[in-house]
Write a protein that holds these residues in place. Structure first.
Motif, PDB file in Angstrom:
ATOM      1  N   GLN A  62       0.854  -1.182   0.000  1.00  0.00           N
ATOM      2  CA  GLN A  62       0.000   0.000   0.000  1.00  0.00           C
ATOM      3  C   GLN A  62       0.890   1.232   0.000  1.00  0.00           C
ATOM      4  OE1 GLN A  62      -3.843   0.156   2.184  1.00  0.00           O
ATOM      5  NE2 GLN A  62      -2.733   1.537   3.537  1.00  0.00           N
ATOM      6  N   ASP A  63       0.848   1.989  -1.087  1.00  0.00           N
ATOM      7  CA  ASP A  63       1.756   3.114  -1.261  1.00  0.00           C
ATOM      8  C   ASP A  63       0.989   4.356  -1.668  1.00  0.00           C
ATOM      9  OD1 ASP A  63       4.208   1.576  -0.873  1.00  0.00           O
ATOM     10  OD2 ASP A  63       3.756   0.672  -2.832  1.00  0.00           O
ATOM     11  N   ALA A  64       1.636   5.529  -1.489  1.00  0.00           N
ATOM     12  CA  ALA A  64       1.078   6.776  -2.007  1.00  0.00           C
ATOM     13  C   ALA A  64       0.905   6.660  -3.512  1.00  0.00           C
ATOM     14  CB  ALA A  64       2.007   7.935  -1.664  1.00  0.00           C
ATOM     15  N   GLY A  65      -0.222   7.137  -3.999  1.00  0.00           N
ATOM     16  CA  GLY A  65      -0.519   7.061  -5.420  1.00  0.00           C
ATOM     17  C   GLY A  65      -1.350   5.872  -5.819  1.00  0.00           C
ATOM     18  N   ASP A  66      -1.554   4.917  -4.911  1.00  0.00           N
ATOM     19  CA  ASP A  66      -2.411   3.769  -5.219  1.00  0.00           C
ATOM     20  C   ASP A  66      -3.850   4.225  -5.435  1.00  0.00           C
ATOM     21  OD1 ASP A  66      -0.379   1.991  -5.066  1.00  0.00           O
ATOM     22  OD2 ASP A  66      -0.996   1.061  -3.179  1.00  0.00           O
ATOM     23  N   ILE A  67      -4.526   3.551  -6.343  1.00  0.00           N
ATOM     24  CA  ILE A  67      -5.953   3.751  -6.569  1.00  0.00           C
ATOM     25  C   ILE A  67      -6.660   2.438  -6.260  1.00  0.00           C
ATOM     26  CG2 ILE A  67      -7.759   4.222  -8.268  1.00  0.00           C
ATOM     27  CD1 ILE A  67      -5.780   6.054  -9.685  1.00  0.00           C
ATOM     28  N   GLN A  68      -7.723   2.534  -5.495  1.00  0.00           N
ATOM     29  CA  GLN A  68      -8.482   1.361  -5.093  1.00  0.00           C
ATOM     30  C   GLN A  68      -9.929   1.514  -5.554  1.00  0.00           C
ATOM     31  OE1 GLN A  68      -7.649  -0.669  -1.201  1.00  0.00           O
ATOM     32  NE2 GLN A  68      -9.572   0.321  -0.667  1.00  0.00           N
ATOM     33  N   VAL A  69     -10.471   0.471  -6.136  1.00  0.00           N
ATOM     34  CA  VAL A  69     -11.855   0.464  -6.602  1.00  0.00           C
ATOM     35  C   VAL A  69     -12.593  -0.671  -5.900  1.00  0.00           C
ATOM     36  CG1 VAL A  69     -13.399   0.214  -8.579  1.00  0.00           C
ATOM     37  CG2 VAL A  69     -11.219   1.430  -8.849  1.00  0.00           C
ATOM     38  N   LYS A  70     -13.711  -0.350  -5.279  1.00  0.00           N
ATOM     39  CA  LYS A  70     -14.525  -1.349  -4.605  1.00  0.00           C
ATOM     40  C   LYS A  70     -15.870  -1.495  -5.321  1.00  0.00           C
ATOM     41  CE  LYS A  70     -12.640  -0.433   0.027  1.00  0.00           C
ATOM     42  NZ  LYS A  70     -12.958   0.068   1.398  1.00  0.00           N
ATOM     43  N   VAL A  71     -16.320  -2.729  -5.454  1.00  0.00           N
ATOM     44  CA  VAL A  71     -17.647  -3.040  -5.979  1.00  0.00           C
ATOM     45  C   VAL A  71     -18.446  -3.633  -4.825  1.00  0.00           C
ATOM     46  CG1 VAL A  71     -18.964  -4.332  -7.690  1.00  0.00           C
ATOM     47  CG2 VAL A  71     -16.683  -3.439  -8.277  1.00  0.00           C
ATOM     48  N   LEU A  72     -19.543  -2.980  -4.465  1.00  0.00           N
ATOM     49  CA  LEU A  72     -20.228  -3.271  -3.210  1.00  0.00           C
ATOM     50  C   LEU A  72     -21.728  -3.472  -3.403  1.00  0.00           C
ATOM     51  CD1 LEU A  72     -18.542  -0.270  -1.389  1.00  0.00           C
ATOM     52  CD2 LEU A  72     -17.918  -2.648  -0.987  1.00  0.00           C
ATOM     53  N   ALA A  73     -22.310  -4.267  -2.542  1.00  0.00           N
ATOM     54  CA  ALA A  73     -23.766  -4.283  -2.362  1.00  0.00           C
ATOM     55  C   ALA A  73     -24.068  -3.393  -1.160  1.00  0.00           C
ATOM     56  CB  ALA A  73     -24.270  -5.694  -2.119  1.00  0.00           C
ATOM     57  N   THR A  74     -24.996  -2.460  -1.324  1.00  0.00           N
ATOM     58  CA  THR A  74     -25.202  -1.419  -0.324  1.00  0.00           C
ATOM     59  C   THR A  74     -26.667  -1.340   0.110  1.00  0.00           C
ATOM     60  OG1 THR A  74     -23.353  -0.106  -1.155  1.00  0.00           O
ATOM     61  CG2 THR A  74     -25.017   1.062   0.120  1.00  0.00           C
ATOM     62  N   ALA A  75     -26.870  -1.427   1.413  1.00  0.00           N
ATOM     63  CA  ALA A  75     -28.204  -1.215   1.991  1.00  0.00           C
ATOM     64  C   ALA A  75     -28.328   0.244   2.422  1.00  0.00           C
ATOM     65  CB  ALA A  75     -28.418  -2.136   3.184  1.00  0.00           C
ATOM     66  N   VAL A  76     -29.334   0.940   1.895  1.00  0.00           N
ATOM     67  CA  VAL A  76     -29.584   2.346   2.222  1.00  0.00           C
ATOM     68  C   VAL A  76     -30.825   2.400   3.105  1.00  0.00           C
ATOM     69  CG1 VAL A  76     -29.956   4.662   1.309  1.00  0.00           C
ATOM     70  CG2 VAL A  76     -28.596   3.008  -0.005  1.00  0.00           C
ATOM     71  N   LEU A  77     -30.638   2.857   4.358  1.00  0.00           N
ATOM     72  CA  LEU A  77     -31.693   2.799   5.360  1.00  0.00           C
ATOM     73  C   LEU A  77     -32.019   4.213   5.837  1.00  0.00           C
ATOM     74  CD1 LEU A  77     -30.072  -0.077   7.475  1.00  0.00           C
ATOM     75  CD2 LEU A  77     -31.442  -0.297   5.388  1.00  0.00           C
ATOM     76  N   PRO A  78     -32.870   4.950   5.116  1.00  0.00           N
ATOM     77  CA  PRO A  78     -33.157   6.340   5.478  1.00  0.00           C
ATOM     78  C   PRO A  78     -34.228   6.457   6.550  1.00  0.00           C
ATOM     79  CG  PRO A  78     -34.312   5.792   3.473  1.00  0.00           C
ATOM     80  CD  PRO A  78     -33.545   4.557   3.873  1.00  0.00           C
ATOM     81  N   ASP A  79     -34.355   7.681   7.067  1.00  0.00           N
ATOM     82  CA  ASP A  79     -35.386   7.987   8.053  1.00  0.00           C
ATOM     83  C   ASP A  79     -36.639   8.494   7.329  1.00  0.00           C
ATOM     84  OD1 ASP A  79     -36.986   9.089  10.084  1.00  0.00           O
ATOM     85  OD2 ASP A  79     -35.277   9.577  11.329  1.00  0.00           O
ATOM     86  N   GLY A  80     -36.638   9.761   6.951  1.00  0.00           N
ATOM     87  CA  GLY A  80     -37.779  10.327   6.233  1.00  0.00           C
ATOM     88  C   GLY A  80     -38.784  11.031   7.121  1.00  0.00           C
TER      89      GLY A  80
END
Length: 225
Positions: free
Chosen positions: A27-45
């Motif tokens: 892990q070095d300066a200048g590294d680029i990381q890409v994540k592919v995720l499943a995301t649960a969005v739990l709002p109030d409203g």
């Protein structure tokens, strides 16, 4: 925690625990990381203020539904410990009346939002099993929203939600499973509101302010370049 979040997080946590002994990534300066995720969005409203209730009873209260969406996170490392992350996703929600005589009525239909977010993150134990924390600004951009079916008989012809600036706090865990591959668990709490307005023609007939403040829980894999 809600069932929807357990569905997303639990399998990934088991995978992370099982693979956590894999070789650590550089892990070095200048590294680029890409994540592919499943995301649960739990709002109030929840309605926090009602400058103009119009035909709605004073006891009216609302809540937004949860959703699960795919998410891409892109992260740039300034150093092994410090990175800047942004996310890309669109999430859709309905807002329903949950208190008052109109309980069960749909107030907002098919509202779609882009949560444009940047977080500055600090990583502990870079290169190994690495917890992290982060914080940064978010701007909720509503790209589509419609009046709920039950508002149409009240004379409503169109509806809008205001774009708003807010804050996101973040914590998570990256577990290396190969030289450039990792499993990631991530939790964000957003603090952002929106103002909802309903119109009959060009006349504003209802205006309410809503606390969104969603929990956003993600699990997936990351790739470092």
């Amino acid at each position: 925690m809600r069932h929807i979040s357990r569905t997303i997080i639990a399998p990934a946590l088991a995978l992370a625990c099982g693979l956590g002994t894999s070789p650590a990534m550089a892990q070095d300066a200048g590294d680029i990381q890409v994540k592919v995720l499943a995301t649960a969005v739990l709002p109030d409203g929840k309605i926090t203020d009602a400058p103009l209730l119009g035909p709605l009873p004073a006891t009216t209260q609302t809540a937004a539904n949860d959703n699960v969406v795919p998410t891409v996170a892109i992260e740039y490392f300034f150093s092994p410990n410090i990175s800047l992350e942004t996310i890309c996703c669109v999430t859709q929600h309905d807002v329903d009346v949950v208190a008052g005589p109109l309980t069960g009525a749909e107030a907002v239909s098919n509202a779609r939002v882009i949560p444009a977010t940047f977080t500055l993150k600090y990583h502990l134990n870079p290169g190994g099993v690495s917890p992290y924390v982060g914080a940064g600004p978010t701007y909720f951009i509503w790209i589509k929203d419609e009046p709920g079916a039950q508002t149409i008989p009240l004379g409503v012809t169109r509806q809008s939600l205001s774009n708003e600036l807010g804050l996101a706090l973040q914590a998570g865990l990256d577990v290396p499973v190969g030289e450039n591959l990792l499993v990631s668990l991530d939790a964000k709490r957003y603090f952002v509101d929106t103002t909802a307005r309903w119109f009959a023609g060009n006349t504003k007939v209802i205006e309410t302010e809503h606390k969104l403040d969603p929990w956003v829980l993600s699990a997936g894999v990351g790739f470092r370049f």
